[in-house]
Design a protein around this motif. Structure first.
Motif, PDB file in Angstrom:
ATOM      1  N   GLU B 299     -28.415  35.231  13.908  1.00 41.08           N
ATOM      2  CA  GLU B 299     -28.090  33.805  14.013  1.00 41.08           C
ATOM      3  C   GLU B 299     -28.245  33.081  12.675  1.00 41.08           C
ATOM      4  O   GLU B 299     -27.371  32.322  12.259  1.00 41.08           O
ATOM      5  CB  GLU B 299     -28.965  33.159  15.105  1.00 41.08           C
ATOM      6  CG  GLU B 299     -28.400  31.859  15.667  1.00 41.08           C
ATOM      7  CD  GLU B 299     -26.888  31.942  15.983  1.00 41.08           C
ATOM      8  OE1 GLU B 299     -26.175  31.027  15.520  1.00 41.08           O
ATOM      9  OE2 GLU B 299     -26.422  32.909  16.633  1.00 41.08           O
ATOM     10  N   LYS B 300     -29.359  33.363  11.997  1.00 45.96           N
ATOM     11  CA  LYS B 300     -29.603  32.735  10.690  1.00 45.96           C
ATOM     12  C   LYS B 300     -28.548  33.215   9.671  1.00 45.96           C
ATOM     13  O   LYS B 300     -28.161  32.467   8.767  1.00 45.96           O
ATOM     14  CB  LYS B 300     -31.005  33.095  10.170  1.00 45.96           C
ATOM     15  CG  LYS B 300     -32.133  32.356  10.846  1.00 45.96           C
ATOM     16  CD  LYS B 300     -32.633  31.204   9.947  1.00 45.96           C
ATOM     17  CE  LYS B 300     -33.830  30.499  10.595  1.00 45.96           C
ATOM     18  NZ  LYS B 300     -33.545  29.097  10.949  1.00 45.96           N
ATOM     19  N   SER B 301     -28.105  34.453   9.806  1.00 43.90           N
ATOM     20  CA  SER B 301     -27.073  34.974   8.904  1.00 43.90           C
ATOM     21  C   SER B 301     -25.790  34.174   9.074  1.00 43.90           C
ATOM     22  O   SER B 301     -25.125  33.813   8.102  1.00 43.90           O
ATOM     23  CB  SER B 301     -26.788  36.460   9.190  1.00 43.90           C
ATOM     24  OG  SER B 301     -27.941  37.218   8.993  1.00 43.90           O
ATOM     25  N   ARG B 302     -25.451  33.894  10.339  1.00 45.80           N
ATOM     26  CA  ARG B 302     -24.248  33.101  10.611  1.00 45.80           C
ATOM     27  C   ARG B 302     -24.381  31.698  10.041  1.00 45.80           C
ATOM     28  O   ARG B 302     -23.430  31.160   9.461  1.00 45.80           O
ATOM     29  CB  ARG B 302     -23.993  33.032  12.112  1.00 45.80           C
ATOM     30  CG  ARG B 302     -23.379  34.309  12.644  1.00 45.80           C
ATOM     31  CD  ARG B 302     -23.062  34.182  14.121  1.00 45.80           C
ATOM     32  NE  ARG B 302     -22.576  35.455  14.628  1.00 45.80           N
ATOM     33  CZ  ARG B 302     -22.933  36.015  15.772  1.00 45.80           C
ATOM     34  NH1 ARG B 302     -23.799  35.389  16.560  1.00 45.80           N
ATOM     35  NH2 ARG B 302     -22.438  37.160  16.150  1.00 45.80           N
ATOM     36  N   GLU B 303     -25.552  31.128  10.196  1.00 48.48           N
ATOM     37  CA  GLU B 303     -25.777  29.782   9.651  1.00 48.48           C
ATOM     38  C   GLU B 303     -25.647  29.788   8.129  1.00 48.48           C
ATOM     39  O   GLU B 303     -25.095  28.855   7.536  1.00 48.48           O
ATOM     40  CB  GLU B 303     -27.173  29.262  10.044  1.00 48.48           C
ATOM     41  CG  GLU B 303     -27.230  28.764  11.473  1.00 48.48           C
ATOM     42  CD  GLU B 303     -28.669  28.473  11.927  1.00 48.48           C
ATOM     43  OE1 GLU B 303     -29.530  28.238  11.044  1.00 48.48           O
ATOM     44  OE2 GLU B 303     -28.917  28.519  13.149  1.00 48.48           O
ATOM     45  N   TYR B 304     -26.165  30.839   7.535  1.00 44.53           N
ATOM     46  CA  TYR B 304     -26.082  30.964   6.082  1.00 44.53           C
ATOM     47  C   TYR B 304     -24.617  31.047   5.632  1.00 44.53           C
ATOM     48  O   TYR B 304     -24.206  30.408   4.659  1.00 44.53           O
ATOM     49  CB  TYR B 304     -26.871  32.207   5.624  1.00 44.53           C
ATOM     50  CG  TYR B 304     -26.935  32.375   4.126  1.00 44.53           C
ATOM     51  CD1 TYR B 304     -27.187  31.296   3.276  1.00 44.53           C
ATOM     52  CD2 TYR B 304     -26.740  33.635   3.548  1.00 44.53           C
ATOM     53  CE1 TYR B 304     -27.248  31.466   1.898  1.00 44.53           C
ATOM     54  CE2 TYR B 304     -26.799  33.811   2.170  1.00 44.53           C
ATOM     55  CZ  TYR B 304     -27.051  32.713   1.352  1.00 44.53           C
ATOM     56  OH  TYR B 304     -27.105  32.884   0.003  1.00 44.53           O
ATOM     57  N   ALA B 305     -23.829  31.824   6.383  1.00 42.04           N
ATOM     58  CA  ALA B 305     -22.403  31.946   6.064  1.00 42.04           C
ATOM     59  C   ALA B 305     -21.713  30.583   6.126  1.00 42.04           C
ATOM     60  O   ALA B 305     -20.903  30.231   5.267  1.00 42.04           O
ATOM     61  CB  ALA B 305     -21.732  32.932   7.017  1.00 42.04           C
ATOM     62  N   GLU B 306     -22.083  29.797   7.139  1.00 43.65           N
ATOM     63  CA  GLU B 306     -21.485  28.458   7.269  1.00 43.65           C
ATOM     64  C   GLU B 306     -21.884  27.551   6.115  1.00 43.65           C
ATOM     65  O   GLU B 306     -21.064  26.770   5.614  1.00 43.65           O
ATOM     66  CB  GLU B 306     -21.921  27.810   8.580  1.00 43.65           C
ATOM     67  CG  GLU B 306     -21.309  28.477   9.804  1.00 43.65           C
ATOM     68  CD  GLU B 306     -22.201  28.300  11.030  1.00 43.65           C
ATOM     69  OE1 GLU B 306     -23.002  27.333  11.053  1.00 43.65           O
ATOM     70  OE2 GLU B 306     -22.120  29.145  11.942  1.00 43.65           O
ATOM     71  N   LYS B 307     -23.137  27.662   5.709  1.00 44.47           N
ATOM     72  CA  LYS B 307     -23.621  26.861   4.573  1.00 44.47           C
ATOM     73  C   LYS B 307     -22.807  27.210   3.320  1.00 44.47           C
ATOM     74  O   LYS B 307     -22.393  26.321   2.568  1.00 44.47           O
ATOM     75  CB  LYS B 307     -25.111  27.158   4.355  1.00 44.47           C
ATOM     76  CG  LYS B 307     -25.738  26.419   3.184  1.00 44.47           C
ATOM     77  CD  LYS B 307     -27.252  26.655   3.153  1.00 44.47           C
ATOM     78  CE  LYS B 307     -27.849  26.213   1.817  1.00 44.47           C
ATOM     79  NZ  LYS B 307     -27.673  27.206   0.733  1.00 44.47           N
ATOM     80  N   LEU B 308     -22.580  28.510   3.120  1.00 48.34           N
ATOM     81  CA  LEU B 308     -21.801  28.939   1.957  1.00 48.34           C
ATOM     82  C   LEU B 308     -20.363  28.431   2.043  1.00 48.34           C
ATOM     83  O   LEU B 308     -19.758  28.058   1.036  1.00 48.34           O
ATOM     84  CB  LEU B 308     -21.825  30.470   1.850  1.00 48.34           C
ATOM     85  CG  LEU B 308     -23.160  31.078   1.401  1.00 48.34           C
ATOM     86  CD1 LEU B 308     -23.187  32.588   1.666  1.00 48.34           C
ATOM     87  CD2 LEU B 308     -23.425  30.793  -0.071  1.00 48.34           C
ATOM     88  N   ASN B 309     -19.842  28.395   3.242  1.00 51.35           N
ATOM     89  CA  ASN B 309     -18.480  27.881   3.426  1.00 51.35           C
ATOM     90  C   ASN B 309     -18.406  26.403   3.033  1.00 51.35           C
ATOM     91  O   ASN B 309     -17.483  25.972   2.349  1.00 51.35           O
ATOM     92  CB  ASN B 309     -18.051  28.089   4.885  1.00 51.35           C
ATOM     93  CG  ASN B 309     -16.560  27.829   5.080  1.00 51.35           C
ATOM     94  OD1 ASN B 309     -15.773  27.955   4.139  1.00 51.35           O
ATOM     95  ND2 ASN B 309     -16.167  27.454   6.286  1.00 51.35           N
ATOM     96  N   ARG B 310     -19.410  25.639   3.457  1.00 49.51           N
ATOM     97  CA  ARG B 310     -19.435  24.214   3.100  1.00 49.51           C
ATOM     98  C   ARG B 310     -19.493  24.039   1.580  1.00 49.51           C
ATOM     99  O   ARG B 310     -18.803  23.212   1.009  1.00 49.51           O
ATOM    100  CB  ARG B 310     -20.647  23.516   3.745  1.00 49.51           C
ATOM    101  CG  ARG B 310     -20.497  23.273   5.230  1.00 49.51           C
ATOM    102  CD  ARG B 310     -21.545  22.268   5.735  1.00 49.51           C
ATOM    103  NE  ARG B 310     -22.914  22.735   5.588  1.00 49.51           N
ATOM    104  CZ  ARG B 310     -23.542  23.546   6.455  1.00 49.51           C
ATOM    105  NH1 ARG B 310     -22.896  24.006   7.522  1.00 49.51           N
ATOM    106  NH2 ARG B 310     -24.781  23.900   6.257  1.00 49.51           N
TER     107      ARG B 310
END
Lengths: 339, 339
Positions: B299-310
């Protein structure tokens, strides 16, 4: 000037002395010999010293522990006691067309990196499976196959970036680009890759001593050895500011020298011991591999090498006598080398 | 214009739908969304078609039987059904700064060649020992290890010579040289080599889930994945005629996208089947390999990916809305991809 005649064939020369003496004699009779009176041993030693220093500076160990092993493996292969034939060729070609040593030093180092890269790969278990190179264990024996393969890549990359970084201030970008392209052509399916592929294929086919065999052999060595020597000379000519005609003559000279280099290599493999060469000898013969001595015999191979040497000299006819002496002596050195 | 909203996350999206929806919502609330109304599926398909044609033309089989096997092996790996993310990135970056697709097509093909080269090597028995890639046997399984290694070299060489040959008429040599240098940096100890070395080292060390592990992981993926994506974008910017500021913003964008790409890759490895991905999955977990899900959980990995996308989006703020849409949609596509 009272330079002594110190061409190496008068020192360590034992095998083809008589034939080469005839060749030398013929040259003296027909034309003044520009390499006469040139102290090649001294020249080679001085260049090798500068090259070794430049190579050492080009691959610092760095501080990152995650790439330390790669750096160590690069330094292990690059700073071993090679003959530095390719970089010397590059520097001498640069000077022939009026360039300064420093202009081509990065390119000289780069071709040695490409050479180191190809040796590491050739020695791998899935290729020639060698355990000895330049008197030391091969790269993968010390660092492992995975690191060895990555090290070979790292050299190709560094060869380009190092050349670009070191020449960008003094050489027009169009020339740097041309030099880099020559080098990368020598790596791929017009060069080392094609040569090694043909070599492996030849081993598989175990061709008989016929004309097809000779054609295959010539293809292999033109690509496996001559291509990089050609790139070395041509890069020196380009970066040194040579005109197109000068560069093309350097190319023709280097092609002859490159093929000659491999013919001599093949002869040494059957006439010298592992100790003398610092690598396993006689393996080509045992493996039934296609070599010049196998296709045309040892004596005819030597004659062929001499013929190529004469052709190499011919391509440089008309250049300034002082400036051309290193390249002519280098050709002589290669045809008469003992290791 | 009545373009449909066709961003892929609204199609094959199943895993992180809720989170991404929030992200999308936040964007819409704070600023106009430049990728809104842009048909990315259509764009990607059209680009992939041009790229596949260009790749096919770039590696003809040729007529020489001695390098035929290498050519076949090159075509096998290069023309398999890859996603073409790197070349699309290169073309979109070129167009963003006002260049035409054709200016950067050779570079786009070149980065795909470098990518193919690195995959061939990563799959070797002495590396990750993979037998499946993009739903087919790996290169060395079909052509042998020796040919696979030479094929990887041939790609690096061709990537350079192809880029130079195809751009020399329309792009100033200084820019071509800069682009080639970026690409070669991405290959060596500042890029793929460093990433793979760190990856192998990490596997050996089998690090625990701590901060040191995360640092190591980030280093690995920045070099193993992000470096080439960065080179792709930067090359597009350079060849397309971008100014330094534009090129550096493309670099920052691509770094985020590159790292995000790998975070998503790691997540897919634990959440998808081999059949869905066309390669063996779950192996990282079994090998105890350092991955994002292992260090910070899925879950945290997915959140991290989203942060990088932003962050990736942020770096491109201020560019022309129409021109920036492909790159923003590409980032969205990568964060939400399912294979």
């Amino acid at each position: 000037m009272n330079k002594r005649i110190m061409r190496p064939r008068y020192n360590a020369f034992t095998v083809a002395r008589a034939t080469l003496s005839r060749l030398h004699h013929r040259r003296i009779l027909t034309a003044p010999n520009p390499s006469e009176g040139f102290d090649f041993i001294c020249y080679m030693a001085s260049k090798a010293k500068s090259i070794n220093k430049a190579l050492n500076d080009a691959v610092p160990l760095g501080t990152n522990p995650l790439v330390l092993k790669i750096r160590e493996a690069m330094r292990f292969s690059l700073l071993s006691n090679g003959k530095r034939v390719r970089p010397v060729l590059c520097l001498a070609a640069c000077e022939l067309v009026g360039g300064h040593e420093s202009t081509a030093m990065a390119a000289a180092c780069a071709v040695e990196m490409i050479h180191a890269s190809s040796l590491i790969q050739d020695d791998l278990p899935c290729m020639d499976d060698e355990c000895l190179r330049r008197g030391k264990p091969t790269n993968h024996k010390i660092f492992g196959e995975d690191v060895a393969i990555l090290t070979a890549d790292a050299f190709i990359s560094l060869a380009v970036t190092h050349t670009v970084a070191a020449t960008s201030e003094n050489v027009p970008p169009a020339r740097v680009l041309r030099a880099v392209t020559e080098m990368m052509k020598a790596v791929g399916t017009d060069g080392l890759v094609a040569g090694q592929a043909a070599d492996l294929e030849g081993e598989r086919m175990r061709l008989e001593e016929n004309n097809m065999g000779l054609e295959h052999l010539e293809f292999t060595h033109v690509h496996k050895t001559a291509a990089l020597l050609e790139a070395a000379a041509v890069m020196g000519g380009i970066l040194g500011g040579g005109c197109d005609e000068e560069i093309e003559r350097l190319r023709s000279y280097a092609r002859c020298v490159g093929l000659m280099f491999q013919v001599v290599d093949d002869v040494l493999d059957v006439t010298k011991s592992s100790k003398e060469l610092g690598k396993t000898t006689g393996r080509d013969l045992i493996a039934g591999k296609l070599t010049y001595p196998r296709v045309m015999g040892v004596e005819k191979s030597r004659e062929y090498a001499e013929k190529l040497n004469r052709e190499a000299w011919e391509h440089l006819r008309g250049f300034d006598q002082d400036k051309v002496a290193p390249l002519l002596s280098l050709a002589d050195y290669i045809v008469s080398r003992q290791n």
